[in-house]
Design a protein around this motif. Structure first.
Motif, PDB file in Angstrom:
ATOM      1  N   PHE A 177       5.476 -17.039   0.498  1.00 22.90           N
ATOM      2  CA  PHE A 177       6.190 -16.638   1.549  1.00 22.90           C
ATOM      3  C   PHE A 177       5.506 -15.611   2.907  1.00 22.90           C
ATOM      4  O   PHE A 177       4.381 -14.929   2.770  1.00 22.90           O
ATOM      5  CB  PHE A 177       7.408 -15.201   1.226  1.00 22.90           C
ATOM      6  N   ILE A 178       6.616 -16.214   4.034  1.00 22.27           N
ATOM      7  CA  ILE A 178       5.905 -15.093   4.976  1.00 22.27           C
ATOM      8  C   ILE A 178       6.255 -13.687   5.685  1.00 22.27           C
ATOM      9  O   ILE A 178       7.640 -13.204   5.378  1.00 22.27           O
ATOM     10  CB  ILE A 178       6.247 -15.954   6.540  1.00 22.27           C
ATOM     11  N   GLU A 179       5.672 -13.051   5.587  1.00 25.00           N
ATOM     12  CA  GLU A 179       5.705 -11.407   5.738  1.00 25.00           C
ATOM     13  C   GLU A 179       5.608 -10.469   7.103  1.00 25.00           C
ATOM     14  O   GLU A 179       4.031 -11.196   7.533  1.00 25.00           O
ATOM     15  CB  GLU A 179       4.475 -10.759   4.614  1.00 25.00           C
ATOM     16  N   GLU A 180       6.274  -9.688   7.334  1.00 26.14           N
ATOM     17  CA  GLU A 180       5.671  -8.902   8.420  1.00 26.14           C
ATOM     18  C   GLU A 180       5.546  -7.697   8.094  1.00 26.14           C
ATOM     19  O   GLU A 180       6.412  -7.127   7.752  1.00 26.14           O
ATOM     20  CB  GLU A 180       7.170  -9.651  10.036  1.00 26.14           C
ATOM     21  N   ARG A 181       4.253  -7.455   8.693  1.00 27.70           N
ATOM     22  CA  ARG A 181       3.359  -6.922   7.963  1.00 27.70           C
ATOM     23  C   ARG A 181       3.932  -5.233   9.387  1.00 27.70           C
ATOM     24  O   ARG A 181       2.794  -5.656  10.274  1.00 27.70           O
ATOM     25  CB  ARG A 181       1.815  -6.299   7.611  1.00 27.70           C
ATOM     26  N   PRO A 182       4.719  -4.458   8.894  1.00 21.51           N
ATOM     27  CA  PRO A 182       4.461  -3.366  10.225  1.00 21.51           C
ATOM     28  C   PRO A 182       3.220  -2.575  10.130  1.00 21.51           C
ATOM     29  O   PRO A 182       1.914  -2.973   9.718  1.00 21.51           O
ATOM     30  CB  PRO A 182       5.714  -2.413   9.381  1.00 21.51           C
ATOM     31  N   GLU A 183       2.861  -1.884  11.377  1.00 18.22           N
ATOM     32  CA  GLU A 183       0.825  -1.064  11.848  1.00 18.22           C
ATOM     33  C   GLU A 183       1.822  -0.496  10.328  1.00 18.22           C
ATOM     34  O   GLU A 183       1.994   0.364  10.118  1.00 18.22           O
ATOM     35  CB  GLU A 183       1.983  -0.732  13.108  1.00 18.22           C
ATOM     36  N   LEU A 184      -0.119  -0.196  10.016  1.00 15.86           N
ATOM     37  CA  LEU A 184      -0.302   0.206   9.006  1.00 15.86           C
ATOM     38  C   LEU A 184      -1.837   0.922   9.046  1.00 15.86           C
ATOM     39  O   LEU A 184      -2.189   0.653  10.049  1.00 15.86           O
ATOM     40  CB  LEU A 184      -1.141  -0.770   8.057  1.00 15.86           C
ATOM     41  N   THR A 185      -1.440   2.021   9.017  1.00 22.39           N
ATOM     42  CA  THR A 185      -2.650   3.603   8.878  1.00 22.39           C
ATOM     43  C   THR A 185      -3.659   3.181   8.012  1.00 22.39           C
ATOM     44  O   THR A 185      -2.878   4.208   6.956  1.00 22.39           O
ATOM     45  CB  THR A 185      -2.693   4.774   9.753  1.00 22.39           C
ATOM     46  N   VAL A 186      -4.436   2.878   7.447  1.00 20.47           N
ATOM     47  CA  VAL A 186      -5.324   2.789   6.481  1.00 20.47           C
ATOM     48  C   VAL A 186      -6.238   3.946   6.212  1.00 20.47           C
ATOM     49  O   VAL A 186      -6.725   3.223   7.163  1.00 20.47           O
ATOM     50  CB  VAL A 186      -5.789   1.850   5.748  1.00 20.47           C
ATOM     51  N   LEU A 187      -6.839   4.195   4.933  1.00 16.32           N
ATOM     52  CA  LEU A 187      -7.862   4.966   4.984  1.00 16.32           C
ATOM     53  C   LEU A 187      -9.044   4.368   3.843  1.00 16.32           C
ATOM     54  O   LEU A 187      -8.123   3.644   2.496  1.00 16.32           O
ATOM     55  CB  LEU A 187      -7.754   6.304   3.774  1.00 16.32           C
ATOM     56  N   THR A 188      -9.877   3.618   4.430  1.00 16.31           N
ATOM     57  CA  THR A 188     -10.833   2.962   3.494  1.00 16.31           C
ATOM     58  C   THR A 188     -12.155   3.310   3.144  1.00 16.31           C
ATOM     59  O   THR A 188     -12.809   3.848   3.100  1.00 16.31           O
ATOM     60  CB  THR A 188     -11.028   1.768   4.879  1.00 16.31           C
ATOM     61  N   ARG A 189     -12.813   1.794   1.942  1.00 11.93           N
ATOM     62  CA  ARG A 189     -13.695   2.586   1.988  1.00 11.93           C
ATOM     63  C   ARG A 189     -14.809   1.342   1.851  1.00 11.93           C
ATOM     64  O   ARG A 189     -14.107  -0.019   1.088  1.00 11.93           O
ATOM     65  CB  ARG A 189     -14.223   3.376   0.134  1.00 11.93           C
ATOM     66  N   ARG A 190     -15.825   0.768   2.427  1.00 16.65           N
ATOM     67  CA  ARG A 190     -16.277  -0.520   2.621  1.00 16.65           C
ATOM     68  C   ARG A 190     -17.850  -0.441   1.360  1.00 16.65           C
ATOM     69  O   ARG A 190     -18.172   0.496   0.624  1.00 16.65           O
ATOM     70  CB  ARG A 190     -16.895  -0.952   4.104  1.00 16.65           C
ATOM     71  N   PHE A 191     -17.624  -1.814   0.664  1.00 17.68           N
ATOM     72  CA  PHE A 191     -18.607  -2.400   0.155  1.00 17.68           C
ATOM     73  C   PHE A 191     -18.954  -3.942  -0.104  1.00 17.68           C
ATOM     74  O   PHE A 191     -17.828  -4.650   0.487  1.00 17.68           O
ATOM     75  CB  PHE A 191     -17.938  -1.413  -1.698  1.00 17.68           C
ATOM     76  N   GLY A 192     -20.312  -4.160  -1.013  1.00 19.40           N
ATOM     77  CA  GLY A 192     -20.752  -5.225  -0.779  1.00 19.40           C
ATOM     78  C   GLY A 192     -21.134  -6.337  -2.303  1.00 19.40           C
ATOM     79  O   GLY A 192     -19.606  -4.799  -2.821  1.00 19.40           O
ATOM     80  N   GLY A 193     -20.930  -7.202  -2.130  1.00 13.96           N
ATOM     81  CA  GLY A 193     -21.269  -7.555  -2.910  1.00 13.96           C
ATOM     82  C   GLY A 193     -19.608  -8.129  -3.785  1.00 13.96           C
ATOM     83  O   GLY A 193     -18.851  -8.557  -2.622  1.00 13.96           O
ATOM     84  N   TYR A 194     -19.759  -9.097  -4.575  1.00 13.47           N
ATOM     85  CA  TYR A 194     -19.101 -10.208  -5.396  1.00 13.47           C
ATOM     86  C   TYR A 194     -18.068  -8.659  -6.185  1.00 13.47           C
ATOM     87  O   TYR A 194     -18.405  -7.686  -6.382  1.00 13.47           O
ATOM     88  CB  TYR A 194     -19.558 -10.954  -6.309  1.00 13.47           C
ATOM     89  N   THR A 195     -16.523  -8.909  -5.496  1.00 15.41           N
ATOM     90  CA  THR A 195     -15.704  -8.938  -6.162  1.00 15.41           C
ATOM     91  C   THR A 195     -15.406  -8.768  -7.654  1.00 15.41           C
ATOM     92  O   THR A 195     -15.274  -9.888  -7.967  1.00 15.41           O
ATOM     93  CB  THR A 195     -14.571  -8.157  -5.742  1.00 15.41           C
ATOM     94  N   ASN A 196     -14.815  -7.482  -8.840  1.00 13.27           N
ATOM     95  CA  ASN A 196     -14.421  -8.020  -9.898  1.00 13.27           C
ATOM     96  C   ASN A 196     -13.406  -7.003 -10.510  1.00 13.27           C
ATOM     97  O   ASN A 196     -13.655  -5.374  -9.677  1.00 13.27           O
ATOM     98  CB  ASN A 196     -15.534  -8.528 -11.016  1.00 13.27           C
ATOM     99  N   ASP A 197     -12.860  -7.386 -11.469  1.00 13.94           N
ATOM    100  CA  ASP A 197     -12.096  -6.257 -12.388  1.00 13.94           C
ATOM    101  C   ASP A 197     -13.243  -3.882 -12.297  1.00 13.94           C
ATOM    102  O   ASP A 197     -12.116  -3.297 -11.396  1.00 13.94           O
ATOM    103  CB  ASP A 197     -11.145  -6.205 -13.382  1.00 13.94           C
ATOM    104  N   GLU A 198     -13.989  -4.672 -11.865  1.00  9.59           N
ATOM    105  CA  GLU A 198     -14.446  -2.907 -13.131  1.00  9.59           C
ATOM    106  C   GLU A 198     -14.753  -2.958 -12.041  1.00  9.59           C
ATOM    107  O   GLU A 198     -14.657  -1.481 -11.050  1.00  9.59           O
ATOM    108  CB  GLU A 198     -15.583  -3.233 -13.554  1.00  9.59           C
ATOM    109  N   VAL A 199     -15.154  -3.789 -10.584  1.00 10.06           N
ATOM    110  CA  VAL A 199     -15.611  -2.983  -9.224  1.00 10.06           C
ATOM    111  C   VAL A 199     -14.494  -1.981  -8.565  1.00 10.06           C
ATOM    112  O   VAL A 199     -14.819  -0.982  -7.864  1.00 10.06           O
ATOM    113  CB  VAL A 199     -16.724  -4.263  -8.473  1.00 10.06           C
TER     114      VAL A 199
END
Length: 188
Positions: free
Chosen positions: A76-98
């Protein structure tokens, strides 16, 4: 899609969305891949409960006004309104545990910082790199800031987003990608 593991659902969600941008849409238009690829996560009620995962690709700018309709009805096409997010950057490949570890650590840091008006019931996982990139990968966890205080006028502002009404499907094509704002970014 619903399931116990995001890892198991990433491939089918990604494949459906990739097919869409590769031309499996009603006018058979090919579009460039964009980043980040986001996965909206609504965790289940307990450790053995299914969570809901919705992956999204950003619509390239030249297709923002009228995105091609999807041939696959789970997209489906979603019009996402403007968001303000609090974020954390991390590297590597992701999995459930990470992902769970990073989301938990970000939530703890946000709470420790005294931040108010943050939705901790759902979050986004954002990935910026193709699967074949081995080193220097960039991923993020996003918690959406739902309320903030405008200190100059003393008003409470509420984001124009109702996360609980998002559709369950294989994925979404997200419009208005330039409206994503980030705050309190922490590199690790």
């Amino acid at each position: 899609m619903a399931g116990l593991s995001q890892q198991e659902l990433v491939s089918p969600m990604f494949r459906a969305l990739f097919n869409y941008i590769a031309g499996k849409n009603d006018p058979n238009i090919r579009m460039d891949m964009t980043s980040p690829v986001t996965t909206y996560v609504v965790p289940g009620a307990g450790p053995a409960c299914e969570s809901t995962f919705t992956m999204g690709f950003l619509v390239p700018e030249e297709h923002q006004q009228i995105p091609p309709p999807a041939a696959d009805k789970t997209i489906f096409i979603e019009e996402r309104p403007e968001l303000t997010v609090l974020t954390r950057r991390f590297g590597g490949y992701t999995n459930d545990e990470v992902i769970i570890k990073e989301a938990k650590e970000l939530a703890e840091a946000i709470k420790k910082n005294g931040e108010i008006g943050v939705n901790f019931n759902q979050y986004y996982v954002a990935g910026y790199d193709p699967p074949f990139k081995l080193f220097g990968r960039r991923n993020e966890i996003w918690f959406v800031k739902t309320k903030s205080t405008d200190n100059q006028e003393g008003k409470e502002l509420t984001a124009n987003e109702d996360e609980s009404k998002m559709k369950e499907a294989n994925g979404s094509i997200v419009k208005d990608s330039e409206d994503i704002k980030k705050g309190d970014q922490k590199d690790e």
